[in-house]
Write an enzyme that holds these catalytic residues in place. Structure first.
Site, PDB file in Angstrom:
ATOM      1  N   TYR A 118     -18.022  -2.434  10.942  1.00  0.00           N
ATOM      2  CA  TYR A 118     -17.813  -3.864  11.194  1.00  0.00           C
ATOM      3  C   TYR A 118     -19.018  -4.461  11.720  1.00  0.00           C
ATOM      4  O   TYR A 118     -18.890  -5.628  11.789  1.00  0.00           O
ATOM      5  CB  TYR A 118     -16.492  -3.824  11.137  1.00  0.00           C
ATOM      6  CG  TYR A 118     -15.438  -3.742  10.682  1.00  0.00           C
ATOM      7  CD1 TYR A 118     -15.404  -2.734   9.544  1.00  0.00           C
ATOM      8  CD2 TYR A 118     -14.140  -4.143  10.662  1.00  0.00           C
ATOM      9  CE1 TYR A 118     -14.746  -2.313   8.651  1.00  0.00           C
ATOM     10  CE2 TYR A 118     -12.927  -3.784   9.870  1.00  0.00           C
ATOM     11  CZ  TYR A 118     -13.263  -2.800   8.827  1.00  0.00           C
ATOM     12  OH  TYR A 118     -12.441  -2.463   7.971  1.00  0.00           O
ATOM     13  N   ASP A 197      -7.838  11.672   8.558  1.00  0.00           N
ATOM     14  CA  ASP A 197      -7.218  12.001   7.450  1.00  0.00           C
ATOM     15  C   ASP A 197      -5.678  12.618   7.766  1.00  0.00           C
ATOM     16  O   ASP A 197      -4.802  12.318   7.181  1.00  0.00           O
ATOM     17  CB  ASP A 197      -8.088  12.893   6.414  1.00  0.00           C
ATOM     18  CG  ASP A 197      -8.797  13.893   7.059  1.00  0.00           C
ATOM     19  OD1 ASP A 197      -9.052  14.049   8.462  1.00  0.00           O
ATOM     20  OD2 ASP A 197      -9.346  14.868   6.299  1.00  0.00           O
ATOM     21  N   ASP A 225      -2.472  -1.144   9.466  1.00  0.00           N
ATOM     22  CA  ASP A 225      -1.640  -1.208   8.202  1.00  0.00           C
ATOM     23  C   ASP A 225      -0.843  -0.353   8.149  1.00  0.00           C
ATOM     24  O   ASP A 225       0.658  -0.534   7.726  1.00  0.00           O
ATOM     25  CB  ASP A 225      -2.703  -1.669   7.103  1.00  0.00           C
ATOM     26  CG  ASP A 225      -3.119  -3.092   6.806  1.00  0.00           C
ATOM     27  OD1 ASP A 225      -3.284  -3.738   7.935  1.00  0.00           O
ATOM     28  OD2 ASP A 225      -3.099  -3.720   5.731  1.00  0.00           O
TER      29      ASP A 225
HETATM   30  N1  GGG Z   1      -5.056  -5.935   6.939  1.00  0.00           N
HETATM   31  C1  GGG Z   1      -4.784  -7.006   6.518  1.00  0.00           C
HETATM   32  C2  GGG Z   1      -5.648  -8.097   6.384  1.00  0.00           C
HETATM   33  O1  GGG Z   1      -6.163  -8.053   5.171  1.00  0.00           O
HETATM   34  N2  GGG Z   1      -6.099  -8.628   7.284  1.00  0.00           N
HETATM   35  C3  GGG Z   1      -7.511  -9.411   7.249  1.00  0.00           C
HETATM   36  C4  GGG Z   1      -8.809  -8.656   7.533  1.00  0.00           C
HETATM   37  O2  GGG Z   1      -9.314  -8.304   6.645  1.00  0.00           O
HETATM   38  N3  GGG Z   1      -9.301  -8.748   8.558  1.00  0.00           N
HETATM   39  C5  GGG Z   1     -10.382  -8.149   9.108  1.00  0.00           C
HETATM   40  C6  GGG Z   1     -10.113  -7.228  10.334  1.00  0.00           C
HETATM   41  O3  GGG Z   1      -8.787  -6.935  10.591  1.00  0.00           O
HETATM   42  O4  GGG Z   1     -10.864  -6.635  10.810  1.00  0.00           O
END
Ligand code: GGG
Length: 295
Positions: A118, A197, A225
């Site tokens: 990320y 996993d 999630d």
């Molecule tokens: N998982 C639920 C969702 O879609 N959150 C919004 C998202 O993608 N956020 C990016 C993150 O949490 O890093």
């Protein structure tokens, strides 16, 4: 106290309205300043995170965030990195009165929030694309220590590190070793580790074996999630992004465009997120067990 409020996209606006309504009813001395960000802001200003919003968040120790849409990478992921809110705390607790798969479950996912895939280092090479996964010893030790301190504060018994060091030997290797090193400082708290996993299977078949989970950014996004699903879904899953100087409070869910504007989005996650914000003010530290006690 001033709070920078960023409702964001989709259901973000409606769940934020519900949370602010409740906060206002409490008669606390809070001032809310609203800022735009997200897919709509991108269309309107050409920037998903307009400069005015970023400046306001930089100046505000507390940000209350609604939901990110397709521009999540440029909005919430960027904000976490800009404000160095390195720890994303995502409690998954079964709540009284809400039907769920695992009554009594009480897990906290502590997700590293500033690096991993990320980080956003992606490149196109002709008809291929490459993403770089950045894992540092410093950030890994910092998040491991955060997880153990949270466990200690809350009287939790176990910290479990999730990684994939048998395949991603270098990046997950650094994370795994950092967790092992930090664990040695906390003799009263059990430490174990699973490959990500296998952990997903155990989370579905026997989640009660988990207490505090610590993991890297993308695994944490996915697994939180999953843990939300164990206790009733994303509609009741709050979270806090904690750093030294800033904190961003946001529900785990995203923009859910498919139900936005229909008046059916569950605001519980956003309301519990606002609770996390108030409790942190009061207790000076995130304490999921206390925040969600009796709920
Ligand atoms: N998982 C639920 C969702 O879609 N959150 C919004 C998202 O993608 N956020 C990016 C993150 O949490 O890093």
């Amino acid at each position: 106290m001033k709070i920078a409020v960023v409702p964001g996209d989709g259901i973000g606006k409606e769940v934020m309205n519900a949370a602010i309504l409740i906060l206002e009813e409490l008669g606390l001395n809070l001032e809310y300043e609203f800022y735009e960000a997200g897919d709509e802001a991108l269309k309107k200003y050409g920037k998903a995170l307009p400069d005015e919003t970023l400046d306001a968040c930089r100046k505000s120790p507390v940000v209350l965030f609604g939901a990110a849409g397709e521009s999540a990478a440029d909005v919430i992921v960027r904000l976490r990195q800009e404000l160095d809110t390195y720890a994303n705390v995502r409690p998954a607790k079964a709540l009284k009165g809400i039907k769920c798969l695992y009554p009594g479950l009480d897990i906290v996912v502590v997700r590293e929030n500033t690096e991993c895939l990320y980080k956003g280092f992606e490149f196109e090479l002709e008809d291929s694309a490459v993403a770089m996964r950045v894992i540092t010893k410093k950030a890994s030790e910092r998040i491991a220590r955060f997880a153990f301190e949270l466990a200690k504060r809350e009287g939790r018994k176990k910290v479990t590190a999730l990684h994939k060091a048998n395949v991603m030997r270098k990046t997950c290797g650094i994370f795994r070793d950092a967790c092992r090193n930090v664990a040695r400082e906390y003799t009263g708290i059990e430490f174990n580790e699973y490959y990500i996993d296998a952990a997903c299977m155990y989370l579905v078949m026997d989640p009660y074996r988990f207490d505090v989970i610590v993991t890297t950014n993308m695994f944490g996004d996915i697994v939180s999630d999953l843990t939300a699903g164990l206790v009733g879904g994303l509609g009741i899953a709050p979270s806090a992004n904690i750093g030294e100087k800033h904190a961003i409070f946001e529900p785990v869910h995203g923009a859910a465009f498919d139900i936005a504007g229909k008046g059916i989005a569950n605001p519980t996650a956003m309301i519990l997120t606002a609770c996390m914000m108030l409790w942190r003010r009061l207790l000076k530290a995130v304490r999921p067990r206390q925040i969600l006690a009796g709920i």
